[in-house]
Design a protein around this motif. Structure first.
Motif, PDB file in Angstrom:
ATOM      1  N   ASP A   9       0.832  -1.208   0.000  1.00  0.00           N
ATOM      2  CA  ASP A   9       0.000   0.000   0.000  1.00  0.00           C
ATOM      3  C   ASP A   9       0.866   1.259   0.000  1.00  0.00           C
ATOM      4  O   ASP A   9       0.504   2.266  -0.579  1.00  0.00           O
ATOM      5  CB  ASP A   9      -1.003  -0.005   1.155  1.00  0.00           C
ATOM      6  CG  ASP A   9      -0.361  -0.190   2.522  1.00  0.00           C
ATOM      7  OD1 ASP A   9       0.748  -0.764   2.581  1.00  0.00           O
ATOM      8  OD2 ASP A   9      -0.967   0.235   3.521  1.00  0.00           O
ATOM      9  N   TYR A  10       2.031   1.200   0.615  1.00  0.00           N
ATOM     10  CA  TYR A  10       2.964   2.326   0.575  1.00  0.00           C
ATOM     11  C   TYR A  10       3.401   2.572  -0.869  1.00  0.00           C
ATOM     12  O   TYR A  10       3.390   3.712  -1.353  1.00  0.00           O
ATOM     13  CB  TYR A  10       4.182   2.050   1.462  1.00  0.00           C
ATOM     14  CG  TYR A  10       5.346   2.958   1.183  1.00  0.00           C
ATOM     15  CD1 TYR A  10       5.370   4.260   1.688  1.00  0.00           C
ATOM     16  CD2 TYR A  10       6.412   2.543   0.386  1.00  0.00           C
ATOM     17  CE1 TYR A  10       6.430   5.111   1.408  1.00  0.00           C
ATOM     18  CE2 TYR A  10       7.469   3.387   0.102  1.00  0.00           C
ATOM     19  CZ  TYR A  10       7.472   4.669   0.614  1.00  0.00           C
ATOM     20  OH  TYR A  10       8.519   5.515   0.326  1.00  0.00           O
ATOM     21  N   LEU A  12       1.911   1.738  -3.595  1.00  0.00           N
ATOM     22  CA  LEU A  12       0.772   2.208  -4.374  1.00  0.00           C
ATOM     23  C   LEU A  12       0.537   3.706  -4.142  1.00  0.00           C
ATOM     24  O   LEU A  12       0.314   4.462  -5.091  1.00  0.00           O
ATOM     25  CB  LEU A  12      -0.486   1.408  -4.016  1.00  0.00           C
ATOM     26  CG  LEU A  12      -1.754   1.766  -4.778  1.00  0.00           C
ATOM     27  CD1 LEU A  12      -1.577   1.531  -6.270  1.00  0.00           C
ATOM     28  CD2 LEU A  12      -2.940   0.982  -4.237  1.00  0.00           C
TER      29      LEU A  12
END
Length: 191
Positions: A9-10, A12
């Motif tokens: 998620d980082y 992204l």
């Protein structure tokens, strides 16, 4: 020990922010380029209209100074010929149409730039990039995409490069916020 990869998620979020910043800087480039095109066409038309107004004016033609020596009469003949040439060729260049096109394009690009700039400012102050912000960017991109038919088919690459250099000075990449990578479990334990 192997270095741990940052969380997906980082990665992204960083990819989405880099895309936002690329759009922001590209919007700045387009805005500058078409503002300059609009200014150039407006100034050219104004200059041509001024030459026509002076060159076809009977008041200016009647000035006594034109009749004092051979030089001014020659100049007046040249100006008359220039006015004829301008009057005949001006419609071919369609300056009013071009000015209208560039005005519409610049207005839309200016709105787009400020929409994206507001998102960049919001990211900088909140240190987050939310789905709502992403939707606002997509909506702004959809609006500006409608102007694509007005873009120059063969833009001046030399002038675009000049505008790009100006944008890179005004909006350096290192001034745009990106989150720090998440800490590894080992780094968290050291606290």
């Amino acid at each position: 020990m192997a270095k741990q990869k940052p969380a997906p998620d980082y990665e992204l979020v960083v990819a989405k922010l880099k895309y936002l910043y690329n759009v922001f800087r590209s919007a700045g480039l387009e805005r500058k380029y078409y503002a300059a095109r609009l200014t150039r066409h407006t100034n050219t038309l104004w200059t041509l209209e001024l030459i026509l107004a002076v060159g076809t004016s009977s008041a200016v033609a009647g000035w006594g100074s034109w009749k004092v020596a051979d030089g001014p009469e020659l100049l007046w003949s040249f100006l008359g010929g220039l006015c004829t040439l301008i009057a005949v060729t001006k419609p071919v260049f369609r300056f009013p149409d071009q000015i209208q096109k560039y005005s519409k394009l610049w207005g839309g690009l200016n709105d787009f730039y400020f929409d994206v700039s507001a998102l960049v400012d919001q990211v900088a102050t909140t240190h987050q990039y939310t789905p709502e912000m992403e939707k606002r960017l997509k909506a702004a991109e959809d609006r500006v995409r409608k102007l694509s038919s007005l873009y120059d088919p063969s833009p001046s690459q030399k002038f675009r490069l000049k505008c790009q250099n100006e944008v890179e000075k005004e909006i350096p990449v290192d001034t745009l916020w990106l989150p720090s990578p998440p800490k590894s479990p080992e780094e968290e334990e050291k606290k």
